[in-house]
Design a protein around this motif. Sequence first.
Motif, short mmCIF file in Angstrom:
data_model
loop_
_atom_site.label_atom_id
_atom_site.label_comp_id
_atom_site.label_asym_id
_atom_site.label_seq_id
_atom_site.Cartn_x
_atom_site.Cartn_y
_atom_site.Cartn_z
N TYR A 26 92.69 90.59 22.45
CA TYR A 26 91.59 91.90 22.71
C TYR A 26 89.86 91.56 22.53
O TYR A 26 89.11 92.14 23.24
CB TYR A 26 91.84 93.43 22.47
CG TYR A 26 93.69 93.51 22.79
CD1 TYR A 26 94.09 93.94 23.44
CD2 TYR A 26 94.48 93.45 22.10
CE1 TYR A 26 94.99 93.79 24.77
CE2 TYR A 26 95.86 93.68 22.46
CZ TYR A 26 96.18 93.65 23.93
OH TYR A 26 97.58 94.20 24.23
N PRO A 28 87.70 88.45 22.99
CA PRO A 28 87.18 89.03 24.67
C PRO A 28 87.12 90.43 25.35
O PRO A 28 85.84 89.99 26.17
CB PRO A 28 87.36 88.18 25.25
CG PRO A 28 88.46 87.13 23.88
CD PRO A 28 88.99 88.39 23.16
N ARG A 29 88.07 90.73 25.37
CA ARG A 29 88.26 91.87 26.47
C ARG A 29 87.33 93.14 25.86
O ARG A 29 86.09 93.50 26.85
CB ARG A 29 89.45 92.55 26.89
CG ARG A 29 89.48 93.30 27.56
CD ARG A 29 91.11 93.85 27.93
NE ARG A 29 92.02 92.84 28.30
CZ ARG A 29 93.62 93.46 27.86
NH1 ARG A 29 93.68 94.07 28.25
NH2 ARG A 29 94.37 91.98 28.39
N LEU A 30 87.13 93.49 24.38
CA LEU A 30 86.75 94.58 23.89
C LEU A 30 85.03 93.91 23.10
O LEU A 30 83.89 94.96 23.21
CB LEU A 30 87.12 94.67 22.83
CG LEU A 30 89.14 95.22 22.78
CD1 LEU A 30 89.09 96.07 21.83
CD2 LEU A 30 88.50 97.00 24.09
N LEU A 116 91.44 100.11 27.36
CA LEU A 116 91.63 98.61 27.75
C LEU A 116 92.44 98.08 27.54
O LEU A 116 92.29 96.77 27.83
CB LEU A 116 89.83 97.61 27.11
CG LEU A 116 88.65 98.41 28.01
CD1 LEU A 116 87.39 97.38 27.14
CD2 LEU A 116 88.42 98.28 29.08
N MET A 117 92.82 97.96 26.50
CA MET A 117 94.23 97.69 26.31
C MET A 117 95.20 97.87 27.70
O MET A 117 96.73 98.72 26.90
CB MET A 117 95.09 97.40 24.80
CG MET A 117 93.15 97.11 23.93
SD MET A 117 94.40 97.52 22.31
CE MET A 117 93.01 96.52 21.65
N THR A 118 95.25 98.10 28.11
CA THR A 118 96.14 98.38 29.44
C THR A 118 97.79 98.24 28.90
O THR A 118 98.53 99.02 29.69
CB THR A 118 95.95 97.41 30.99
OG1 THR A 118 95.06 96.25 30.73
CG2 THR A 118 94.26 98.05 30.78
N PRO A 139 83.34 100.09 23.75
CA PRO A 139 84.38 99.49 24.26
C PRO A 139 86.31 100.38 23.09
O PRO A 139 87.08 99.59 23.60
CB PRO A 139 84.10 98.28 23.95
CG PRO A 139 83.23 97.83 22.74
CD PRO A 139 82.74 99.42 22.73
#
Length: 152
Positions: A26, A28-30, A116-118, A139
Amino acid sequence: MSAPRPAGPDEAPAVAALVDAAFAAYLPRLGRPPGPMLQDWAANVAAGEVVVVADETGALDALARIVPEPEALLLDTLAVRPDRQGRGLGRALVAVAEDEARRRGLARLRLYTNALMTENVALYTRLGFVETHRGGEPPYQRVFMEKAVPRP
């Protein structure tokens, strides 16, 4: 898989390493570390809040941080080693949390996860949790969920 058990004080470094491995995807996503990567895992283990599952060699496969609250039991963190995901370990630890809630006379489990952690939202929905609300700022926008704990 061993039976879920409380983490021992000497396992705090392995607990922190498992959390880092489980949540690294996670980053990179956050754009920054997820909340569980910032926790004091030695203190959480010392407080008796961490339940672990180990493999046949004793290496930690999964963990849950379970924190009692006045109205519910908080499933603060659920982490599974990336190479062990999809084997029912998370489901087994949610069942441990349900049992603990029943033992304490609490009728609900609560948790929150990052919006964002779908994948996590989908997993928790499959496990019977329902979204109650959202809060925070990206985020770190959180999805708050809860699950009724059925009586035996």
